[in-house]
Design a protein around this motif. Sequence first.
Motif, mmCIF file in Angstrom:
data_model
loop_
_atom_site.group_PDB
_atom_site.id
_atom_site.type_symbol
_atom_site.label_atom_id
_atom_site.label_comp_id
_atom_site.label_asym_id
_atom_site.label_seq_id
_atom_site.Cartn_x
_atom_site.Cartn_y
_atom_site.Cartn_z
ATOM 1 N N ASN A 339 0.725 -1.181 0.012
ATOM 2 C CA ASN A 339 0.053 0.081 0.178
ATOM 3 C C ASN A 339 0.957 1.412 0.182
ATOM 4 O OD1 ASN A 339 -2.045 -2.310 1.220
ATOM 5 N ND2 ASN A 339 -3.217 -0.520 0.620
ATOM 6 N N LYS A 340 1.969 1.141 -0.261
ATOM 7 C CA LYS A 340 2.731 2.383 -0.383
ATOM 8 C C LYS A 340 2.602 3.470 -1.428
ATOM 9 C CE LYS A 340 7.810 3.761 -0.783
ATOM 10 N NZ LYS A 340 9.144 3.384 -0.937
ATOM 11 N N ASN A 341 2.474 4.501 -1.085
ATOM 12 C CA ASN A 341 1.850 5.724 -1.994
ATOM 13 C C ASN A 341 0.496 5.580 -2.407
ATOM 14 O OD1 ASN A 341 4.247 6.986 -1.995
ATOM 15 N ND2 ASN A 341 5.165 5.574 -3.546
ATOM 16 N N LEU A 342 -0.234 4.852 -1.543
ATOM 17 C CA LEU A 342 -1.748 4.670 -1.872
ATOM 18 C C LEU A 342 -2.658 5.592 -1.302
ATOM 19 C CD1 LEU A 342 -2.244 0.775 -2.733
ATOM 20 C CD2 LEU A 342 -2.135 2.731 -4.441
ATOM 21 N N ASP A 343 -3.274 6.714 -1.847
ATOM 22 C CA ASP A 343 -4.326 7.464 -1.164
ATOM 23 C C ASP A 343 -5.638 6.899 -1.373
ATOM 24 O OD1 ASP A 343 -2.304 9.249 -0.137
ATOM 25 O OD2 ASP A 343 -2.649 10.234 -1.929
ATOM 26 N N ALA A 344 -6.538 7.346 -0.661
ATOM 27 C CA ALA A 344 -8.053 6.958 -0.548
ATOM 28 C C ALA A 344 -8.678 8.201 -1.110
ATOM 29 C CB ALA A 344 -8.790 6.409 0.507
ATOM 30 N N ILE A 345 -9.654 8.054 -2.318
ATOM 31 C CA ILE A 345 -10.459 9.140 -2.885
ATOM 32 C C ILE A 345 -12.104 8.779 -2.634
ATOM 33 C CG2 ILE A 345 -8.538 9.689 -4.223
ATOM 34 C CD1 ILE A 345 -10.734 8.752 -6.521
ATOM 35 N N VAL A 346 -12.739 9.628 -2.501
ATOM 36 C CA VAL A 346 -14.113 9.473 -2.165
ATOM 37 C C VAL A 346 -15.023 10.396 -3.238
ATOM 38 C CG1 VAL A 346 -15.985 9.802 -0.524
ATOM 39 C CG2 VAL A 346 -13.962 9.204 0.427
ATOM 40 N N VAL A 347 -15.690 9.551 -3.963
ATOM 41 C CA VAL A 347 -16.427 10.387 -5.049
ATOM 42 C C VAL A 347 -17.829 9.776 -5.339
ATOM 43 C CG1 VAL A 347 -14.382 10.627 -6.428
ATOM 44 C CG2 VAL A 347 -15.649 8.411 -6.651
ATOM 45 N N PRO A 348 -18.700 10.443 -5.815
ATOM 46 C CA PRO A 348 -20.032 10.220 -6.011
ATOM 47 C C PRO A 348 -20.078 8.649 -6.636
ATOM 48 C CG PRO A 348 -19.926 12.497 -6.429
ATOM 49 C CD PRO A 348 -18.630 12.156 -6.327
#
Length: 888
Positions: A339-348
Amino acid sequence: MRAVRVFVAKVQALFWQRKANREFDDELQEHLRLLTERFVSQGMSPENATAAARRQFGNTALLQQRQREARTFLSLSTLWRDIRFGVRMLRKNPGSTVTVIVALALGIGMNTAVFSFVNTLLLRPPTWVVEPGRLRELWLHHRGSSGIESYLPLTYPDYTYYRDHNRSFEGMLAFDGDPESVIWNRSGQGQVLQGQLVSGNFFSLLGINAALGRTFSAEDDRVDNPHPVVVLGHAFWQQHLGSDPNIVGKSVILNGTNFSVIGVAPAGFSGLLVAIEPDFWAPLTMVERIIHDTGRLTNRQSNWLIVAGRLAPGASSNVAKAEMDVLAHQVEQAHPDTNKNLDAIVVPATLVPWPYRGYVSAFTGLLMAVFVLVLLIACVNAASLLLVRATVRAREMAIRSALGAGRGQLIRQMMVESILLSSIGGCVGVALASWVTRLLLTLKPADLPITLRIPLDWRVLMFTVVVSLITGAVFGIVPALRSARVDTVPVLKEETQSASYRKSRLRNFLMIGEIATCVVLLIGATLCIRSLLNANSIDPGFDTQHVAVATLDPGSLGYSQAKVDAFYQQLLVHIRALPGIVSASYVDHLPLGAARDSIFVVEGNHDDTEQNRLLVDAFRVAPDYFESLGVPLLRGRDFTRHESEESAHVAIVNQTAARRLWPGQDALGQHITLGSEKTSSEVIGVVKTGKYRTLGEEPIPVIYQMQLPPRRVLVVRSSSDAKPLLDVIRREIQVVDPNMAATDLQTIGEYMSLPLFPARTMGLLLGGSGIFALILTAIGLFGVISYVVSQRTHEIGVRMAMGARRGDVLRLVVRQGLLITIIGLAIGLGGAFAATQLLSSLLYGIRPNDPATLVGVSLGLTGVALLACYIPARRAMRIDPAEALRYE
């Protein structure tokens, strides 16, 4: 405050209109009576006094109308009167009316058709889902990457962590973004179904209740659940199970495992993915039992789950995003290897997964832009025609103005007629859009496992209404303003004016814009059609005739490796024994398909370091594969069955790999190390370089090995047409193993429809738009030149009476149309240079600014324009000078 009082007074007048009209009429009569009495007292007779009173007082009808307009809003009766008058005027000119309606119907209909796809793919919420606006998708994003490759779905361990440690969502569900092909054993016969794996709270979190039975519970989604269960799709239950009301509690055998049916989904519900209609849903924890993929639930490198959550009351997307960032950092700290350099994004949450929305928006946006141009051309034609009609109706407008009609009334009447035309065009366009959407859906390759339904819902109808009204206003406003500026006295005196170039500047300007737009569309259409022809003629590196293919996966039934090998060996024996069969073999995946496998190779004399590695595409094949698919073997030999059985360390490369690894040397006998293997493999053959990913790709290096997985593609070469082979192959598969069923059983020609799909779609759509644009432009130019000729009849007669020859008249008329065409061409070519760059990624074997295309379109459009000018010019050449001098 004055504006408020005026508004209130007008509202009141809506309810007491008759009373107010009667009071005003009584007041007018009283004024006339008083004036009449005054004139009588001065010695006039009653009759003369009444006439004098009316002359002095003025136009009472005009006063009544202005008073009513000032006192009320536009009344329904006034509007209805304008509509009825507009309908009579349209019926009076049926030819021009039908021409405008057809042109507008084409433009509005094509735009409605494209918007129907936009609505289905990007705007329409999922069916039956409660409060879909509160759903949000969760994706992983790699900080060091860009584009679609930077977005990743979640692994099962990541999903459970985010699900159990967040407070921003009422709950989080997950589902497999790539539905699984599963073999349904029905009475000893295998049949392929599409199933989707979902979390236990999938239905409950969406607010979906079963039409029959129940949906999943948390207990159903336990790994140690000894009773596998499924929920059936409503369409599958109806079509394959005869709407059996007692289906709940019965069992279905899927990939060799018994699943108990616990419910049937409601009609119309197909999940959270557009164009995917699963035959059944199964819990995520059943993944190992249904597709026999051991370890997927614990594998932190298997990103396969699309995750969505329902926002908790009071939570916002920003709050959820901030919390997911914190959780992503925690996961990254705990598992830096995966999970290195993995962000989480929240979208519709939408029916098209977030990473793909950009591609869908760009494609549909391009199509919408193209058909907006077609609609603009239709609007220009309509505006030109209404300008002509406005000139013809100048006397009518002058008389109405002389009788007291104001500019607002004249403009309103013309706008009503314009909107009537666009409204009728919109109604016809809706019917056309329904037909076009069905036509576009037929372009979908048969082997593409999607079911796209394009309903004409309220959004589409509202879009059509808005576009129709805007269209009517756009092409109607200029003719309406022109009609309202009529010079009453010269028109009533029947003074005529010649329709010379300078006095037709507005029509000429519109035609120049129409021709420029047509040039852009024609160049784009020609490029796409030529690209399609190039794509059809591109050599993919294998034979596209006399070959049948079928995908098989006995491993999904839980077979051991020995049983898998035995099945494939027996099937080859049966297939090769069929009459007309030239060769048969297996490959792990076909070129130009969605599947892909890449590995690093190192030339035998070099160390395994990064600078010595070459990334190549890898195919795993059985002996006789090259003969079966028709891939030319240039040097060396094919794999042998003995090498396949012994797993010998040998490989075959294509020409590109041979040149990259051993430039200027013979590849035969060289050694390479494949991937993580410790033992090098000897190169025993070189095959022709073909197309492996897309038809437009540059040559890429490819390596062929023999270690085949359980899932394979059967490749059968026939001496004749492969179409009759399909049923025979299906029967032989059932003979070898009744539980087995083939997916994607088709000829190689049908298989090639998927790689050719982008070129065929763009070729058809842009080609059609270009043809429409050319026809509309030719009609528009013909109409303008014909009208100019009719207006210049007197002038032409004078010229011919003074000695002008027919050739002079021909040049006079053609020169005007040709000048308009040349100016439009120059503007259009400039626009095409910029617009065609958007098509560069969709073109095969041709550049966006291809000189031959630009010159060909210019010459072709000029020829069409000359023809459109020549027909009215011939009419002008036949004018009798004596008759023309008596014209008007």
